[in-house]
Design a protein around this motif. Structure first.
Motif, PDB file in Angstrom:
ATOM      1  N   VAL A 178      59.467  29.968  29.567  1.00 37.65           N
ATOM      2  CA  VAL A 178      60.277  29.335  28.010  1.00 37.65           C
ATOM      3  C   VAL A 178      62.024  28.964  27.629  1.00 37.65           C
ATOM      4  O   VAL A 178      61.547  27.679  27.617  1.00 37.65           O
ATOM      5  CB  VAL A 178      59.827  30.617  26.806  1.00 37.65           C
ATOM      6  CG1 VAL A 178      60.476  30.322  25.581  1.00 37.65           C
ATOM      7  CG2 VAL A 178      57.931  31.027  27.035  1.00 37.65           C
ATOM      8  N   GLN A 179      62.231  30.658  28.090  1.00 43.34           N
ATOM      9  CA  GLN A 179      63.787  29.633  27.732  1.00 43.34           C
ATOM     10  C   GLN A 179      64.322  28.779  28.982  1.00 43.34           C
ATOM     11  O   GLN A 179      65.183  27.914  28.087  1.00 43.34           O
ATOM     12  CB  GLN A 179      64.586  30.992  27.835  1.00 43.34           C
ATOM     13  CG  GLN A 179      64.561  32.737  27.217  1.00 43.34           C
ATOM     14  CD  GLN A 179      63.393  33.330  27.872  1.00 43.34           C
ATOM     15  OE1 GLN A 179      62.601  32.999  28.492  1.00 43.34           O
ATOM     16  NE2 GLN A 179      63.376  34.528  27.058  1.00 43.34           N
ATOM     17  N   SER A 180      64.789  28.644  29.802  1.00 43.47           N
ATOM     18  CA  SER A 180      64.552  27.436  30.732  1.00 43.47           C
ATOM     19  C   SER A 180      63.910  26.239  30.607  1.00 43.47           C
ATOM     20  O   SER A 180      64.548  25.438  30.806  1.00 43.47           O
ATOM     21  CB  SER A 180      64.853  27.978  32.301  1.00 43.47           C
ATOM     22  OG  SER A 180      63.201  28.244  32.770  1.00 43.47           O
ATOM     23  N   SER A 181      62.686  26.429  30.263  1.00 42.54           N
ATOM     24  CA  SER A 181      62.277  24.768  30.149  1.00 42.54           C
ATOM     25  C   SER A 181      62.685  24.320  28.787  1.00 42.54           C
ATOM     26  O   SER A 181      63.590  23.917  28.623  1.00 42.54           O
ATOM     27  CB  SER A 181      60.599  25.368  30.190  1.00 42.54           C
ATOM     28  OG  SER A 181      59.904  25.613  31.537  1.00 42.54           O
ATOM     29  N   ILE A 182      63.219  25.070  27.995  1.00 39.11           N
ATOM     30  CA  ILE A 182      63.126  24.544  26.380  1.00 39.11           C
ATOM     31  C   ILE A 182      65.365  24.066  26.753  1.00 39.11           C
ATOM     32  O   ILE A 182      65.551  23.359  26.480  1.00 39.11           O
ATOM     33  CB  ILE A 182      63.971  25.524  25.767  1.00 39.11           C
ATOM     34  CG1 ILE A 182      62.119  25.371  25.319  1.00 39.11           C
ATOM     35  CG2 ILE A 182      63.855  25.263  24.657  1.00 39.11           C
ATOM     36  CD1 ILE A 182      62.483  26.015  24.236  1.00 39.11           C
ATOM     37  N   ALA A 183      66.167  24.875  27.764  1.00 38.97           N
ATOM     38  CA  ALA A 183      67.449  24.939  27.883  1.00 38.97           C
ATOM     39  C   ALA A 183      67.301  23.337  28.863  1.00 38.97           C
ATOM     40  O   ALA A 183      68.531  22.533  28.661  1.00 38.97           O
ATOM     41  CB  ALA A 183      68.321  25.840  29.201  1.00 38.97           C
ATOM     42  N   PHE A 184      66.512  23.259  29.610  1.00 42.49           N
ATOM     43  CA  PHE A 184      67.059  21.944  30.467  1.00 42.49           C
ATOM     44  C   PHE A 184      66.377  21.071  29.925  1.00 42.49           C
ATOM     45  O   PHE A 184      67.496  19.365  30.730  1.00 42.49           O
ATOM     46  CB  PHE A 184      65.999  22.642  32.175  1.00 42.49           C
ATOM     47  CG  PHE A 184      66.429  23.150  33.352  1.00 42.49           C
ATOM     48  CD1 PHE A 184      67.975  22.565  33.465  1.00 42.49           C
ATOM     49  CD2 PHE A 184      65.735  24.174  33.368  1.00 42.49           C
ATOM     50  CE1 PHE A 184      68.671  23.804  34.423  1.00 42.49           C
ATOM     51  CE2 PHE A 184      66.533  25.281  34.840  1.00 42.49           C
ATOM     52  CZ  PHE A 184      67.296  25.064  35.059  1.00 42.49           C
ATOM     53  N   THR A 185      65.264  21.587  29.200  1.00 45.78           N
ATOM     54  CA  THR A 185      65.017  19.606  28.518  1.00 45.78           C
ATOM     55  C   THR A 185      66.069  19.194  27.572  1.00 45.78           C
ATOM     56  O   THR A 185      66.020  18.608  27.521  1.00 45.78           O
ATOM     57  CB  THR A 185      63.777  20.563  27.488  1.00 45.78           C
ATOM     58  OG1 THR A 185      62.369  20.687  28.783  1.00 45.78           O
ATOM     59  CG2 THR A 185      63.643  18.834  26.617  1.00 45.78           C
TER      60      THR A 185
END
Length: 335
Positions: A113-120
């Motif tokens: 959740v966190q890293s997917s959103i952060a990289f997006t």
């Protein structure tokens, strides 16, 4: 070019320290029982806080982009398991049977959740859709992952998944999550203001599970059964899985007609696997298996995906800035 980007982050260092500590000073007896109870409580608190933090408005706003979400879910819960099974004759000789069982489990996990959103966000993708896609994947994984694990275990000759294990997942992960959603109206703003607390609980619960899992594995002779060539083989297996997933999500998104922002969201949400969900699930689903060897592929994949996606996100961002500059120059020329 800064060397800092190539150095491991604090959490990766903490994982290495935890594995080293478990290897040198494994917990046993009453101490192991106490750590088991503490770990269960930390995991329950983690999913309670995730439930309290998850914004319903953001989920509703992103749910309308159903083609994107189906694409991400297909990559997470169809592409990865198929790859794990199809590539088994080629990749399984590189690792031990227990490690490849961990690789198969890795293939069934939901997205981060966190890293997917952060990289997006870093790559200038569709952030609302990323929030919805990653959150939906994480929530559906509570139900889908145990079912997929049952299928994968049968294909691996390990027997099916028991309903007790599925019930354990629901009790330990879903019930606290739902309780957090119910309590969101009262504690949601406080959780949002104290995101650092969630990060500490998130990472702390993983470190507890890793310590107890590797302690038990070390006492069973984990490192005696795992020479360096096997660890090298595991790195190759993880790298192959991630590379194929990145290529399929990138060019598949283009073939399906998604724009650049949606492509970024599909790449970063559809190619990732969640360490935060995977380690607690492994503890419940693989109670009778060598847990240390099963969670090791997830830990390595976690670091590989972070390093690779950080490079990809920077490239997407640089390309977006170049396009913006070209448009600005073209607009100025016309004016």
């Amino acid at each position: 070019m800064s060397l800092r980007r190539f150095l491991p982050d604090r959490f990766t260092c903490a994982l290495v320290v935890t594995v080293t500590l478990a290897s040198l000073l494994p917990c046993r007896g009453h101490a192991a029982s106490a750590f088991e109870v503490l770990t269960d409580l930390a995991i329950a608190l983690l999913f309670f806080l995730h439930g309290a933090k998850l914004s319903r408005d953001a989920v509703v706003a992103g749910m309308t982009h159903w083609r994107l979400h189906l694409t991400v879910l297909a990559s997470t819960f169809v592409l990865f398991p198929v790859l794990g099974l199809l590539l088994r004759p080629v990749l399984s000789p590189l690792v031990t049977p227990a490690l490849y069982l961990g690789v198969l489990f890795l293939c069934t996990l939901p997205s981060t959740v966190q890293s997917s959103i952060a990289f997006t966000s870093m790559a200038r993708g569709n952030i609302p859709a990323a929030i919805c896609a990653a959150s939906a994947s994480s929530l559906l994984g509570i139900f889908v992952t145990p079912l997929l694990v049952g299928v994968m275990l049968e294909s691996h000759g390990q027997g099916g998944m028991s309903w007790d294990a599925v019930g354990g997942i629901v009790l330990q992960l879903l019930v606290p999550f739902v309780a957090g959603q119910v309590a969101q109206r009262w504690i949601g703003p406080w959780v949002s203001r104290n995101r650092a607390l969630l990060a500490y609980v998130d990472q702390g619960s993983i470190l507890l599970v890793v310590y107890t899992a590797f302690s038990a594995a070390v006492l069973q002779g984990l490192w005696k059964q795992m020479p360096l060539p096997v660890l090298g083989g595991l790195l190759v297996v993880n790298a192959v899985l991630l590379t194929i997933a990145l290529l399929v999500t990138r060019y598949g998104a283009r073939a399906l007609g998604f724009d650049r922002e949606d492509e970024i969201t599909i790449v970063f949400c559809g190619s990732k696997k969640s360490l935060a969900s995977g380690v607690p699930m492994a503890k419940v689903l693989f109670a009778g298996h060598p847990l240390g060897a099963i969670v090791l592929p997830i830990m390595l994949f976690h670091q590989i995906q972070l390093m690779t996606c950080a490079v990809l996100a920077r490239r997407y961002a640089e390309r977006a800035r170049k396009i913006e500059l070209e448009l600005e120059a073209d607009s100025a020329t016309r004016a």
